[in-house]
Design a protein around this motif. Structure first.
Motif, mmCIF file in Angstrom:
data_model
loop_
_atom_site.group_PDB
_atom_site.id
_atom_site.type_symbol
_atom_site.label_atom_id
_atom_site.label_comp_id
_atom_site.label_asym_id
_atom_site.label_seq_id
_atom_site.Cartn_x
_atom_site.Cartn_y
_atom_site.Cartn_z
ATOM 1 N N ASN A 95 0.791 -1.191 -0.092
ATOM 2 C CA ASN A 95 -0.116 -0.170 0.069
ATOM 3 C C ASN A 95 1.007 1.318 -0.127
ATOM 4 O O ASN A 95 0.520 2.412 0.658
ATOM 5 C CB ASN A 95 -0.913 -0.141 1.341
ATOM 6 N N ILE A 96 2.161 1.184 -0.552
ATOM 7 C CA ILE A 96 2.744 2.387 -0.709
ATOM 8 C C ILE A 96 2.422 2.970 -2.197
ATOM 9 O O ILE A 96 2.479 2.394 -3.171
ATOM 10 C CB ILE A 96 4.457 2.061 -0.964
ATOM 11 N N LYS A 97 2.179 4.232 -2.216
ATOM 12 C CA LYS A 97 1.808 5.102 -3.519
ATOM 13 C C LYS A 97 2.699 5.873 -3.732
ATOM 14 O O LYS A 97 3.440 6.739 -2.764
ATOM 15 C CB LYS A 97 0.355 5.571 -3.425
ATOM 16 N N GLN A 98 2.897 6.387 -5.032
ATOM 17 C CA GLN A 98 3.856 7.652 -5.321
ATOM 18 C C GLN A 98 2.863 8.852 -5.524
ATOM 19 O O GLN A 98 1.768 8.599 -5.882
ATOM 20 C CB GLN A 98 4.390 7.268 -6.744
ATOM 21 N N VAL A 99 3.546 9.772 -5.057
ATOM 22 C CA VAL A 99 2.714 11.174 -5.123
ATOM 23 C C VAL A 99 3.391 11.627 -6.387
ATOM 24 O O VAL A 99 4.444 12.169 -6.586
ATOM 25 C CB VAL A 99 3.168 12.063 -4.035
ATOM 26 N N ASN A 100 2.487 11.991 -7.499
ATOM 27 C CA ASN A 100 2.954 12.700 -8.744
ATOM 28 C C ASN A 100 1.922 13.594 -8.979
ATOM 29 O O ASN A 100 0.781 13.486 -9.759
ATOM 30 C CB ASN A 100 2.937 11.467 -9.981
ATOM 31 N N PRO A 101 2.212 14.790 -8.543
ATOM 32 C CA PRO A 101 1.246 16.001 -8.806
ATOM 33 C C PRO A 101 1.295 16.980 -9.849
ATOM 34 O O PRO A 101 0.691 18.008 -9.805
ATOM 35 C CB PRO A 101 1.301 16.615 -7.384
ATOM 36 N N VAL A 102 2.030 16.498 -10.964
ATOM 37 C CA VAL A 102 1.956 17.464 -12.186
ATOM 38 C C VAL A 102 0.781 17.940 -12.561
ATOM 39 O O VAL A 102 -0.349 17.267 -12.920
ATOM 40 C CB VAL A 102 2.896 16.718 -13.204
ATOM 41 N N GLY A 103 0.408 19.031 -12.593
ATOM 42 C CA GLY A 103 -0.720 19.738 -13.206
ATOM 43 C C GLY A 103 -2.006 19.875 -11.960
ATOM 44 O O GLY A 103 -2.988 20.307 -12.404
ATOM 45 N N GLU A 104 -1.613 19.451 -10.945
ATOM 46 C CA GLU A 104 -2.402 19.750 -9.767
ATOM 47 C C GLU A 104 -2.251 20.969 -8.847
ATOM 48 O O GLU A 104 -0.967 21.270 -8.854
ATOM 49 C CB GLU A 104 -2.449 18.308 -8.853
ATOM 50 N N PRO A 105 -3.104 21.358 -8.121
ATOM 51 C CA PRO A 105 -2.798 22.411 -7.313
ATOM 52 C C PRO A 105 -1.687 22.259 -6.191
ATOM 53 O O PRO A 105 -1.917 21.108 -5.574
ATOM 54 C CB PRO A 105 -4.163 22.818 -6.566
ATOM 55 N N PHE A 106 -0.845 23.021 -5.967
ATOM 56 C CA PHE A 106 -0.035 22.554 -4.604
ATOM 57 C C PHE A 106 -0.372 22.600 -3.436
ATOM 58 O O PHE A 106 -1.318 23.261 -2.729
ATOM 59 C CB PHE A 106 1.196 24.235 -4.692
ATOM 60 N N ASP A 107 -0.116 21.661 -2.611
ATOM 61 C CA ASP A 107 -0.848 21.050 -1.100
ATOM 62 C C ASP A 107 0.568 20.848 -0.428
ATOM 63 O O ASP A 107 1.281 19.911 -0.675
ATOM 64 C CB ASP A 107 -1.608 19.769 -1.324
#
Length: 82
Positions: A26-38
């Motif tokens: 249950n390890i997921k990569q965070v790939n936020p390209v194009g998403e709002p900054f959090d």
């Protein structure tokens, strides 16, 4: 190595197995390209001004982030627009 294709295939298999183990744990990569900054998920280390992009949008991931379930274990290092 004379057979570069064999080495590449071997590394590809190892990487594939690593991703399978990560998924099972249950390890997921965070790939936020194009998403709002959090700030809960991302660490902004660069800023770029671009009129074509929205305010506070992640433009590029410089270092991948990871989550175990809903818990962040490493923030994604990102470049943010405007």
């Amino acid at each position: 190595y004379p057979d570069g294709d064999g080495l590449k295939k071997g590394l590809d298999l190892v990487i594939k197995q690593l991703y399978e183990v990560m998924e099972k744990q249950n390890i997921k990569q965070v790939n936020p390209v194009g998403e709002p900054f959090d700030p809960e998920l991302h660490n902004a280390v660069m800023h770029v001004e671009d009129e074509n992009l929205g305010e506070g949008v992640v433009v590029e991931v410089l270092q991948k982030g990871y989550m175990v379930g809903e818990r962040v274990v490493r923030h994604a290092m990102v470049k943010v627009a405007n």
